[in-house]
Every structure is written in structure tokens, then in C-alpha cells.
Enzyme design. Sequence first.
Site, PDB file in Angstrom:
ATOM      1  N   CYS A 108       0.875  -1.014  -0.222  1.00  8.24           N
ATOM      2  CA  CYS A 108      -0.411   0.243   0.260  1.00  8.24           C
ATOM      3  C   CYS A 108       0.956   1.132   0.292  1.00  8.24           C
ATOM      4  CB  CYS A 108      -1.095  -0.465   1.388  1.00  8.24           C
ATOM      5  SG  CYS A 108      -2.475   1.341   0.894  1.00  8.24           S
ATOM      6  N   HIS A 210      -3.880  -4.982   0.729  1.00 10.14           N
ATOM      7  CA  HIS A 210      -3.707  -5.592   1.288  1.00 10.14           C
ATOM      8  C   HIS A 210      -3.232  -7.056   1.855  1.00 10.14           C
ATOM      9  CE1 HIS A 210      -3.013  -1.495   3.609  1.00 10.14           C
ATOM     10  NE2 HIS A 210      -4.048  -1.262   3.215  1.00 10.14           N
ATOM     11  N   GLU A 212      -2.076  -8.868   4.061  1.00  8.06           N
ATOM     12  CA  GLU A 212      -2.018  -8.841   5.312  1.00  8.06           C
ATOM     13  C   GLU A 212      -2.947  -9.056   5.774  1.00  8.06           C
ATOM     14  OE1 GLU A 212      -0.995  -6.217   4.213  1.00  8.06           O
ATOM     15  OE2 GLU A 212      -2.365  -4.744   5.608  1.00  8.06           O
TER      16      GLU A 212
END
Length: 234
Positions: A108, A210, A212
Site C-alpha cells: 500500500c 493489503h 496481510e
Amino acid sequence: MPQPFIGLTSQARNETDGFEIPANYIEAVYRGGGIPVVLAPIGRGQLAQDWLARLDGLVFTGGGDLSPALYSEEQHPATVRMNQDRDECEMSLMRLALEQGIPTLAICRGLQILNVALEGTLYQHLPETVGHIVIHRADDGEAVPHSSRIVPGSRLHSISGTDKINCMSRHHQGIKRLAARLKPSAYTEDNLIEAIEVDDHPWCFGVQWHPEMTAHDDPVQQRLFDSLVIAASQ
Ligand code: MN
């Protein structure tokens, strides 16, 4: 080789005088077999060389907007949550990681740092530029799902093993001019570059989404962290 140490950049200093990092970044590195080490943005970049002397890989995490002065533009009214300490720290760290061939996953804001460190530029507010064909961030600032098309033959294509990837997206800025040393490796339907890679580097990837957030139950996203840890072990 023993488990590699993976440095993760934390958020800028917050209102309660803390340095925070969402746990899901740490957990994704840990699941991949790396030892997570949090890097707080202190020292105005002076610690970057010492960090890299001891770390095997890096994750640049998400966060507030970069100062547009870094790419010689005036500030747009929608450009917010800037932090000079974090900018200086991450720009120094990214430049050295590129020079030294340190395996790096830039997420990001991290992807934006990677592009700007190599002299690319950013759109400061996507709804005004690429429009609303794809929603990249909910109105309340939360993440939204969208898919990205992975460029066939890219290194990301080999790592992910897929042509189309389901992503969680939470950004309102994005790549305008891609730096010369970077290659685009994924796009959304509005033709925004959603992933980048550095060909003349052992392992350096940027993703605008993202991984994660979904890596705990999406093996395709977890593979980014697994592959980083493998590269950092070599
Ligand atoms: Mn997006």
C-alpha cells in the site's frame, strides 16, 4: 540458514505517543517462517544502514499519505495523515534496500514509497482521476474487496500462480507515473497499476492492496509473505 529476521515498518507516532503496527502484518511474516522485527520511524533515516546490516528482509506497511513534496507536487486538499519522520525513515530505508538487494515486500503506502524512491509520481486522490469504476476504499475509510489482473509472465504471476487475485483495498492514492526501473505486474479494471516489481533486484515487490488482511485464510496472499521469507533466507 536459521530463520530470517524480517523488519516491518511501523505507523507514524500516534496521538497517544505510541508506534503501532497492525498485528496481521506480524502474523503473516511469522506464519511464513520469518522472525518479525518492528522498525519504528525514529532517527530520520540514520538507522537504516544499521537495520539492514542485521535484517534479512523488509516489509513496508500501509499508513498515511506521503508528502507530495517528495515527488515535487503541491499538496491536494485530500492528501492527509502525512508524517515527515516516517517519510524520511522509509525513503532512506527503501533506497538502501534497493541498492543492497535486500528482499522487500512493499504494501500500500509501501508500494508508493517504492515508486517515489525511484522517482515515480502519485495520483493524490483517485476518485478525481481514475474515477469510480473500481472502488479502492470505502467512504468510511475501511477496506473493500476488488480483484486485480496479474500480468502474464511477471514474477508476481509465478509467485501467486494465478491470473486474477482477490484483494482487500484501502487506498485513495496510486501510481501516476511509474518509475523507469519498475514493471507493472497487476492492474485493476480502471487500469490503475496495483502491483509492481523490480527486475534487476533479487526480490522486490510492491502491492497496492493489503495481503496481510486475508493471508490467514487465502493461501495466494500468504504466498507473498512465504516467498519473501524464502528469499530472505538465501
Ligand atoms: Mn485498489
